[in-house]
Motif scaffolding. Structure first.
Motif, PDB file in Angstrom:
ATOM      1  N   VAL A 127     -21.920  -0.037 -32.984  1.00  0.00           N
ATOM      2  CA  VAL A 127     -20.884   0.096 -34.051  1.00  0.00           C
ATOM      3  C   VAL A 127     -21.046  -0.843 -35.265  1.00  0.00           C
ATOM      4  O   VAL A 127     -21.472  -1.660 -35.064  1.00  0.00           O
ATOM      5  CB  VAL A 127     -19.272  -0.216 -33.298  1.00  0.00           C
ATOM      6  N   THR A 128     -20.211  -0.428 -36.237  1.00  0.00           N
ATOM      7  CA  THR A 128     -20.230  -1.182 -37.574  1.00  0.00           C
ATOM      8  C   THR A 128     -18.672  -1.685 -37.800  1.00  0.00           C
ATOM      9  O   THR A 128     -18.087  -0.609 -37.969  1.00  0.00           O
ATOM     10  CB  THR A 128     -20.759  -0.596 -38.659  1.00  0.00           C
ATOM     11  N   VAL A 129     -18.355  -2.711 -37.933  1.00  0.00           N
ATOM     12  CA  VAL A 129     -17.026  -3.057 -38.200  1.00  0.00           C
ATOM     13  C   VAL A 129     -16.905  -4.054 -39.276  1.00  0.00           C
ATOM     14  O   VAL A 129     -17.697  -5.239 -39.135  1.00  0.00           O
ATOM     15  CB  VAL A 129     -16.250  -4.129 -36.784  1.00  0.00           C
ATOM     16  N   GLU A 130     -16.277  -3.640 -40.260  1.00  0.00           N
ATOM     17  CA  GLU A 130     -16.243  -4.442 -41.531  1.00  0.00           C
ATOM     18  C   GLU A 130     -17.491  -4.877 -42.136  1.00  0.00           C
ATOM     19  O   GLU A 130     -17.662  -6.165 -42.591  1.00  0.00           O
ATOM     20  CB  GLU A 130     -15.296  -5.612 -41.293  1.00  0.00           C
ATOM     21  N   GLY A 131     -18.331  -4.199 -42.050  1.00  0.00           N
ATOM     22  CA  GLY A 131     -19.870  -4.243 -42.514  1.00  0.00           C
ATOM     23  C   GLY A 131     -20.522  -5.076 -41.624  1.00  0.00           C
ATOM     24  O   GLY A 131     -22.008  -5.223 -41.947  1.00  0.00           O
ATOM     25  N   SER A 132     -20.084  -5.358 -40.379  1.00  0.00           N
ATOM     26  CA  SER A 132     -21.245  -6.412 -39.421  1.00  0.00           C
ATOM     27  C   SER A 132     -21.466  -5.153 -38.326  1.00  0.00           C
ATOM     28  O   SER A 132     -20.506  -4.587 -37.836  1.00  0.00           O
ATOM     29  CB  SER A 132     -20.324  -7.484 -38.973  1.00  0.00           C
ATOM     30  N   GLN A 133     -22.566  -5.381 -37.905  1.00  0.00           N
ATOM     31  CA  GLN A 133     -23.315  -4.731 -36.632  1.00  0.00           C
ATOM     32  C   GLN A 133     -23.157  -5.122 -35.294  1.00  0.00           C
ATOM     33  O   GLN A 133     -23.112  -6.732 -35.184  1.00  0.00           O
ATOM     34  CB  GLN A 133     -24.750  -4.209 -36.940  1.00  0.00           C
ATOM     35  N   TYR A 134     -22.484  -4.611 -34.241  1.00  0.00           N
ATOM     36  CA  TYR A 134     -22.192  -5.198 -32.942  1.00  0.00           C
ATOM     37  C   TYR A 134     -22.780  -3.868 -32.176  1.00  0.00           C
ATOM     38  O   TYR A 134     -22.969  -2.784 -32.232  1.00  0.00           O
ATOM     39  CB  TYR A 134     -20.626  -5.438 -32.972  1.00  0.00           C
ATOM     40  N   VAL A 135     -23.084  -4.710 -30.910  1.00  0.00           N
ATOM     41  CA  VAL A 135     -23.157  -3.706 -29.680  1.00  0.00           C
ATOM     42  C   VAL A 135     -22.211  -3.977 -28.720  1.00  0.00           C
ATOM     43  O   VAL A 135     -22.060  -5.204 -28.018  1.00  0.00           O
ATOM     44  CB  VAL A 135     -24.728  -4.025 -29.185  1.00  0.00           C
ATOM     45  N   VAL A 136     -21.426  -3.058 -28.238  1.00  0.00           N
ATOM     46  CA  VAL A 136     -20.305  -3.012 -27.286  1.00  0.00           C
ATOM     47  C   VAL A 136     -20.981  -2.522 -26.208  1.00  0.00           C
ATOM     48  O   VAL A 136     -21.681  -1.352 -25.949  1.00  0.00           O
ATOM     49  CB  VAL A 136     -19.172  -2.195 -27.519  1.00  0.00           C
ATOM     50  N   ALA A 137     -20.939  -3.267 -24.946  1.00  0.00           N
ATOM     51  CA  ALA A 137     -21.810  -2.781 -23.611  1.00  0.00           C
ATOM     52  C   ALA A 137     -20.952  -3.016 -22.672  1.00  0.00           C
ATOM     53  O   ALA A 137     -19.948  -3.954 -22.415  1.00  0.00           O
ATOM     54  CB  ALA A 137     -23.023  -3.489 -23.690  1.00  0.00           C
ATOM     55  N   ALA A 138     -21.143  -2.341 -21.468  1.00  0.00           N
ATOM     56  CA  ALA A 138     -20.523  -2.362 -20.225  1.00  0.00           C
ATOM     57  C   ALA A 138     -21.705  -3.141 -19.108  1.00  0.00           C
ATOM     58  O   ALA A 138     -22.942  -2.507 -19.202  1.00  0.00           O
ATOM     59  CB  ALA A 138     -20.240  -1.205 -19.751  1.00  0.00           C
ATOM     60  N   ALA A 139     -21.640  -4.070 -18.779  1.00  0.00           N
ATOM     61  CA  ALA A 139     -22.597  -4.982 -18.097  1.00  0.00           C
ATOM     62  C   ALA A 139     -22.647  -4.814 -16.507  1.00  0.00           C
ATOM     63  O   ALA A 139     -21.621  -4.195 -16.105  1.00  0.00           O
ATOM     64  CB  ALA A 139     -22.452  -6.611 -18.316  1.00  0.00           C
ATOM     65  N   THR A 140     -23.595  -5.288 -15.950  1.00  0.00           N
ATOM     66  CA  THR A 140     -23.747  -4.661 -14.377  1.00  0.00           C
ATOM     67  C   THR A 140     -23.078  -5.733 -13.603  1.00  0.00           C
ATOM     68  O   THR A 140     -22.702  -5.350 -12.609  1.00  0.00           O
ATOM     69  CB  THR A 140     -25.078  -4.886 -14.311  1.00  0.00           C
ATOM     70  N   ASP A 141     -22.403  -6.694 -14.377  1.00  0.00           N
ATOM     71  CA  ASP A 141     -21.429  -7.719 -13.533  1.00  0.00           C
ATOM     72  C   ASP A 141     -19.854  -7.298 -13.782  1.00  0.00           C
ATOM     73  O   ASP A 141     -18.965  -7.917 -13.436  1.00  0.00           O
ATOM     74  CB  ASP A 141     -21.711  -9.139 -14.017  1.00  0.00           C
ATOM     75  N   LYS A 142     -19.525  -6.005 -14.001  1.00  0.00           N
ATOM     76  CA  LYS A 142     -18.424  -5.337 -14.381  1.00  0.00           C
ATOM     77  C   LYS A 142     -17.629  -5.894 -15.639  1.00  0.00           C
ATOM     78  O   LYS A 142     -16.412  -5.629 -15.600  1.00  0.00           O
ATOM     79  CB  LYS A 142     -17.719  -5.528 -13.020  1.00  0.00           C
ATOM     80  N   SER A 143     -18.359  -6.411 -16.320  1.00  0.00           N
ATOM     81  CA  SER A 143     -17.674  -6.874 -17.690  1.00  0.00           C
ATOM     82  C   SER A 143     -18.026  -5.931 -18.695  1.00  0.00           C
ATOM     83  O   SER A 143     -18.857  -5.140 -19.043  1.00  0.00           O
ATOM     84  CB  SER A 143     -18.208  -8.371 -17.969  1.00  0.00           C
ATOM     85  N   VAL A 144     -17.053  -6.189 -19.996  1.00  0.00           N
ATOM     86  CA  VAL A 144     -17.325  -5.539 -21.269  1.00  0.00           C
ATOM     87  C   VAL A 144     -17.688  -6.583 -22.368  1.00  0.00           C
ATOM     88  O   VAL A 144     -17.041  -7.685 -22.407  1.00  0.00           O
ATOM     89  CB  VAL A 144     -15.887  -4.779 -21.600  1.00  0.00           C
ATOM     90  N   CYS A 145     -18.946  -6.614 -22.972  1.00  0.00           N
ATOM     91  CA  CYS A 145     -19.563  -7.510 -23.428  1.00  0.00           C
ATOM     92  C   CYS A 145     -19.694  -6.963 -25.044  1.00  0.00           C
ATOM     93  O   CYS A 145     -19.808  -5.790 -25.438  1.00  0.00           O
ATOM     94  CB  CYS A 145     -20.598  -7.920 -22.964  1.00  0.00           C
TER      95      CYS A 145
END
Length: 772
Positions: free
Chosen positions: A556-574
């Motif tokens: 995703v791109t939020v306010e001009g910055s790029q991020y990767v939103v992920a669901a990790a194998t330890d059940k977390s959202v990163c």
């Protein structure tokens, strides 16, 4: 950056201990935490509050709430330096109970806890005495005592005395262990029958426990068994207190006098206790739960029935709910079933969505999910559902509504055709272009030309698992979870142009701004342009700087910055910054692996055992919610005067190796706290030399406190003796780290900091600060 939970859809309540009520409030377990909602007169839910305390928040970090001391922690904690396995980072909420001023949640899993919260989700106490799991929780009628019972492997019954300020809803006198004992039989239910008496029932036993007060309390919870007589081989399912005068328990030597009468139930019968045990009612249905409400006995199981608790005559009952696991009674009465939480008219307040979902994606500022034969669009509180005549395996909403089936069906805007010889594994669409990937080793490309759909089929060498449109001229596919191919438009047809050199499993892929993102089984994130040229890669790390796999990713791109939103194998959202690959936030809420993730603007939706919505806060100010104001701030303790004089961090004159090693050892093993005013007054007038380790400043810390601290304030604290070494400079180190990154060198960073303050502090920095 923060991603607090703002909404939870669905439930994960599986047993009768997973739901409780108090007044208008309904509390139920949800994944790794619990949810408290208010039930309106119209049967709707409002004011949801999510109760969850991630375990990592207790490891090596303090709480920076308005209550400086944080929650009371009882019991042994895990070693803060130990590496925690992925499966142990989050526990499952197993039971919940509510009182007029507090909510308590019990867990199962690694080092299970009992967490006592205020009604505003502020953790008041963390109890870590149970070894294998918490099975039952009960507040006494006044809320003064909390009873916690472990699983059969544990068996310990603890009575906790809770001091609660009912005005501020905060702990006034803390939480203390009042008494305890061990249950040697399996317990199915515990109930308070008075303020100082509770009963446990289970396999071939009924036991009454007495909570002694005052000088009589010796820390041992005293209990006496009820003589079962002809029911000695029975298994008792539940108990409930009834109205009546207190009596003794006949036939039980040493039994306490003055026991409130109560009822117990086996699978099909109800018996009365007090003074003896006598069967009162035999039913033709299975019994799972019973309560007293408005002087009526409500019995639930296969159905719901009402009785007079004195004569046991059946009363009229118009409740049409079946398959009841538990009853929660506040101002309204609700029932927990296999399908969710039901009202008396049979309608559901909360539904169990676990088996209804197999996929989720974003659609503008909304998201949609599919499962079974239905497609659901979630728009705020409204859900728009469409039913198809086939089982759905994948879907894509955009300019067109495209739905794929388990038997190869493909529906485009309501027009259904047979597109594949097997299940449709993935679908993507953009404008007037649709691609579908199938297990039949074919990629189908649909383009709308002159009002008609034109089809192109590309045969591949294996079953397809993923397909995405990079742009109108490029498509990427994953064949057999390993082979990643890019198909490019040449003249009027797509041709396979390039195979990416990836020899490991591809867990997921996504496309954003003509850039392809891949997460692999090697715990890496790779990025490519539309032609297949690799742009970069980095290892994906968790909060312990250990490599972790990303099962689902969204770029995703939020306010001009790029991020990767992920669901990790330890059940977390990163959330990772891109292309730097720095972990910015990680939060847990699911108790099972996450099956999918979607991003709608600044909303992050994940689903597994339930649907969890988080809000992405890029640069938060001090949050109003106490659960969002956690920051890793250390407390400080100075060394003793003898060690202070011998330590190399106190003077620039080199010392012998032996004292240096001793000083370092004392810093690594000794707790740290703030110096007392007496010690500060006894210190010499000359300011101590402040040494900052170059190894610590070479790389900025991965987690930086969000508490705003000015340069002047930090440096004044350093001069006043509050920060005495590089081991205890939590405010100053992030400040210098940011300055080093910004200026490019340590010298320029110190100069910029010196220029930002005035007078004595600037002079002190230039002359005394060790920059080696």
């Amino acid at each position: 950056m923060e991603i607090p939970v703002v909404h939870v859809a669905g439930i994960s309540a599986g047993s009768r201990e997973s739901i409780a009520a108090d007044g208008q409030a309904l509390v139920f377990t949800a994944g790794a935490g619990a949810v408290r909602v208010d039930i309106t007169a119209h049967g709707s839910l409002k004011n949801p509050v999510f109760f969850h305390l991630p375990r990592k928040r207790l490891y090596g970090q303090k709480f920076s709430w308005e209550r400086p001391s944080g929650p009371v922690v009882i019991g042994e904690t895990a070693n803060e330096d130990a590496k925690i396995k992925a499966k142990d980072k989050v526990n499952t909420a197993s039971c919940v109970v509510a009182s007029a001023t507090a909510v308590a949640v019990g867990e199962t899993g690694y080092l299970p806890r009992v967490i006592v919260y205020s009604k505003s989700a502020l953790p008041l106490a963390v109890i870590q005495e149970h070894q294998f799991g918490v099975q039952h929780l009960r507040f006494s009628p006044s809320g003064r005592y909390l009873a916690s019972l472990g699983t059969p492997n544990d068996g310990y019954l603890y009575i906790w005395e809770i001091g609660m300020d009912t005005v501020s809803n905060q702990s006034a006198s803390g939480v203390a262990l009042h008494s305890s004992n061990r249950c040697i039989s399996q317990v199915n239910d515990i109930q308070w029958i008075s303020e100082t008496q509770l009963v446990t029932v289970g396999v071939r036993h009924i036991r009454v426990w007495t909570v002694e007060t005052g000088a009589a309390n010796n820390g041992v919870l005293a209990g006496r068994n009820v003589v079962l007589g002809s029911q000695a081989d029975c298994t008792f399912q539940c108990a409930v207190k009834t109205n009546g005068e207190q009596t003794g328990l006949t036939g039980a030597p040493g039994s306490p006098g003055g026991v409130s009468p109560f009822l117990v139930a086996t699978k099909t019968a109800i018996s009365k206790v007090g003074p003896g045990l006598s069967q009162a009612l035999q039913l033709d249905m299975n019994i799972t739960s019973m309560i007293m409400r408005d002087s009526e006995l409500v019995v639930a199981g296969d159905g719901v029935r009402k009785f007079d608790p004195n004569t046991f005559c059946e009363l009229p009952c118009d409740i049409s709910v079946t398959g009841v696991k538990s009853i929660a009674s506040g101002e309204e009465m609700v029932f927990l079933t296999d399908k969710g939480i039901a009202q008396t008219d049979g309608s559901y307040l909360k539904e169990d969505l676990n088996e209804q979902l197999i996929g989720i994606r974003s659609f503008g500022d909304r998201f949609y999910s599919w499962g079974g034969n239905s497609l659901v669009v979630w728009a705020d509180e409204e859900r728009i559902q469409q039913v198809f005549d086939f089982e759905i395996s994948s879907a894509s909403l955009g300019s067109h509504r495209v739905v794929g089936g388990l038997e190869g069906q493909l529906s485009i805007d309501g027009e259904t055709m047979n597109a594949h010889a097997g299940p449709v594994s993935d679908i993507d669409s953009i404008d007037d272009m649709v691609v579908s990937a199938g297990r039949d080793r074919h990629l189908q490309i649909w383009r709308r030309i002159n009002g008609k759909w034109d089809l192109q089929t590309i045969p591949l060498l294996g079953p397809l698992s993923k397909a995405r449109i990079i742009n109108r001229e490029s498509i990427v596919t994953v064949v057999g979870n390993k082979t990643v191919q890019i198909h490019t438009l040449v003249e009027n047809d797509f041709v396979t142009e390039k195979t990416l050199p990836i020899k490991v499993l591809v867990l997921d892929l996504d496309v954003n701004d003509n850039t392809l993102y891949l997460s692999t089984s090697e715990r890496q994130l790779l990025s490519f342009d539309s032609s297949g040229t690799q742009l970069g890669s980095y290892k994906t790390l968790d909060i312990q700087n250990e490599p972790i796999g990303l099962s689902h990713i969204r770029a995703v791109t939020v306010e001009g910055s790029q991020y990767v939103v992920a669901a990790a194998t330890d059940k977390s959202v990163c959330i990772y910054s891109h292309p730097q690959g720095q972990l910015l936030a990680a939060e847990w809420a699911h108790a099972t692996p996450i099956k999918g993730i979607a991003v709608c603007g600044t909303r992050i939706i994940s689903y597994g055992d339930l649907i969890v919505e988080r809000q992405l806060i890029k640069e938060p100010e001090r949050p109003a919610s106490p659960m969002r104001s956690l920051s890793p701030v250390r407390s400080i303790r100075p060394s003793s005067p003898t060690r202070r004089a011998a330590s190399p961090i106190r003077t620039p004159v080199p010392k012998s190796p032996t004292p240096a090693r001793q000083s370092q050892g004392s810093r690594s093993t000794s707790p740290i706290r703030a110096p007392s005013p007496r010690r500060l007054a006894a210190q010499p007038a000359a300011a101590p030399t402040l040494r900052l380790s170059s190894s610590r400043l070479a790389t900025p810390p991965a987690v930086i406190s969000t508490t705003p601290v000015s340069a002047t304030e930090s440096l004044e604290k350093a001069l006043n003796g509050y920060i005495l070494s590089d081991e205890s400079a939590p405010h100053l180190q992030p400040l210098l780290a940011r300055a080093i990154v910004k200026s490019g060198s340590r010298e320029k960073a110190f100069e910029s900091l010196a220029e930002s303050v005035s007078g004595e502090i600037a002079k002190y920095l230039k002359t005394k600060l060790d920059t080696k």
